[in-house]
Design a protein around this motif. Structure first.
Motif, mmCIF file in Angstrom:
data_model
loop_
_atom_site.group_PDB
_atom_site.id
_atom_site.type_symbol
_atom_site.label_atom_id
_atom_site.label_comp_id
_atom_site.label_asym_id
_atom_site.label_seq_id
_atom_site.Cartn_x
_atom_site.Cartn_y
_atom_site.Cartn_z
ATOM 1 N N ARG A 140 -26.836 -35.859 -96.400
ATOM 2 C CA ARG A 140 -26.434 -34.937 -97.454
ATOM 3 C C ARG A 140 -27.139 -35.292 -98.751
ATOM 4 O O ARG A 140 -27.350 -36.471 -99.066
ATOM 5 C CB ARG A 140 -24.916 -34.997 -97.683
ATOM 6 N N TYR A 141 -27.523 -34.251 -99.492
ATOM 7 C CA TYR A 141 -27.997 -34.401 -100.858
ATOM 8 C C TYR A 141 -26.973 -33.702 -101.745
ATOM 9 O O TYR A 141 -27.000 -32.478 -101.901
ATOM 10 C CB TYR A 141 -29.381 -33.782 -101.049
ATOM 11 N N GLY A 177 -36.202 -29.853 -92.977
ATOM 12 C CA GLY A 177 -35.601 -31.159 -92.768
ATOM 13 C C GLY A 177 -36.564 -32.206 -92.250
ATOM 14 O O GLY A 177 -36.175 -33.361 -92.050
ATOM 15 N N GLY A 225 -38.308 -27.162 -96.256
ATOM 16 C CA GLY A 225 -36.861 -26.988 -96.222
ATOM 17 C C GLY A 225 -36.260 -27.122 -94.843
ATOM 18 O O GLY A 225 -35.046 -27.005 -94.685
ATOM 19 N N THR A 266 -36.891 -35.181 -94.563
ATOM 20 C CA THR A 266 -35.645 -35.940 -94.549
ATOM 21 C C THR A 266 -35.542 -36.793 -93.297
ATOM 22 O O THR A 266 -35.039 -37.916 -93.337
ATOM 23 C CB THR A 266 -34.438 -34.993 -94.658
ATOM 24 N N LEU A 326 -25.099 -30.420 -100.440
ATOM 25 C CA LEU A 326 -25.895 -29.775 -99.406
ATOM 26 C C LEU A 326 -26.205 -30.741 -98.275
ATOM 27 O O LEU A 326 -26.629 -31.872 -98.515
ATOM 28 C CB LEU A 326 -27.204 -29.229 -99.989
ATOM 29 N N GLU A 327 -26.010 -30.293 -97.040
ATOM 30 C CA GLU A 327 -26.346 -31.097 -95.874
ATOM 31 C C GLU A 327 -27.738 -30.706 -95.397
ATOM 32 O O GLU A 327 -27.990 -29.560 -95.042
ATOM 33 C CB GLU A 327 -25.324 -30.912 -94.754
ATOM 34 N N ALA A 328 -28.659 -31.681 -95.379
ATOM 35 C CA ALA A 328 -30.048 -31.417 -95.008
ATOM 36 C C ALA A 328 -30.278 -31.553 -93.510
ATOM 37 O O ALA A 328 -31.129 -30.861 -92.944
ATOM 38 C CB ALA A 328 -30.984 -32.364 -95.761
ATOM 39 N N ARG A 361 -33.987 -25.435 -90.475
ATOM 40 C CA ARG A 361 -32.737 -25.510 -91.239
ATOM 41 C C ARG A 361 -31.901 -26.727 -90.846
ATOM 42 O O ARG A 361 -30.691 -26.635 -90.679
ATOM 43 C CB ARG A 361 -31.925 -24.225 -91.062
ATOM 44 N N GLY A 362 -32.581 -27.858 -90.704
ATOM 45 C CA GLY A 362 -31.870 -29.097 -90.453
ATOM 46 C C GLY A 362 -31.423 -29.335 -89.034
ATOM 47 O O GLY A 362 -30.643 -30.256 -88.776
#
Length: 231
Positions: free
Chosen positions: A13-14, A42, A40, A45, A17-19, A212-213
């Protein structure tokens, strides 16, 4: 192939928002693994979570089957993890020669200059004055010189490079991932680099695509029947 480094049900999480939403993926050692995904998705990350610069909200990181979730980024680096982030990945106030010398206990930086001869005339220049592509060559050269690296994580390795140098870069990464020492090389890209699909019959290239993660595809490059996501 044995697992080099892996995420298991990883969430990051940032702030609110959960990445990453429970991401599970593995990168073999030896071997080359490519994370695909548009901005974006992920992918950066994931690299940061593996390197220890992004803390997991839940889940685990394992390295050669050992849980290293609680190890700091510094401890992972000391154990043999080399992380080349996107953007500023060199010491801008030091010369190119000084940057390379920091990466190896030996005085010989010839392997880096053999990989990227474009750097040879730039040795006396401050690294901060180089172009984006030249800085990526320098950052990757430093990774190539890192002694004892068992895991090398690289975010957009060919950013700013010409197509010819980009192709040479992946030739170097494939050679690094298939050497006798079990080196796990993991890169993050917006699309599958040219030529990797065609080389998959000679070199197994693992691909994880994120959106989207979440992981939406995991397999070998030869199994990816469509182009990578567009920017």
């Amino acid at each position: 192939m044995r697992t080099g480094i892996a995420l298991h049900e990883a969430r990051v999480r940032y702030g609110p928002l959960e990445a990453l939403h429970g991401v599970t993926l593995a990168a073999p050692a030896p071997g080359l693994t490519v994370l695909l995904g548009r901005n974006g998705s992920g992918r950066t990350t994931v690299l940061r979570a593996l390197a220890g610069t992004a803390r997991l909200t839940s889940g685990t990181v394992t390295w050669d089957g050992t849980d290293v979730t609680r190890l700091t980024a510094h401890d992972r680096a000391r154990r043999g993890l080399c992380f080349v982030p996107d953007g500023q990945a060199v010491f801008g106030h030091l010369t190119v020669a000084e940057n390379l010398s920091l990466s190896t206990p030996a005085p010989d930086i010839t392997p880096a200059l053999d990989a990227y001869p474009e750097l040879r005339p730039l040795l006396p220049r401050p690294a901060g004055t180089l172009s984006g592509g030249e800085q990526r060559m320098l950052a990757l050269s430093r990774a190539l010189l890192t002694a004892g690296a068992g895991v090398i994580l690289i975010d957009e390795p060919t950013q700013g490079m010409s197509p010819t140098v980009a192709t040479r870069t992946y030739d170097l990464l494939i050679a690094l991932s298939t050497r006798a020492a079990p080196t796990c090389v993991l890169t993050a890209e917006q699309r599958l680099p040219p030529g990797l699909r065609e080389r998959a019959d000679r070199t197994a290239v693992v691909v994880h695509e994120l959106r989207r993660g979440e992981v939406v595809f995991s397999g070998e490059a030869s199994e990816l029947s469509r182009p990578g996501p567009q920017a």
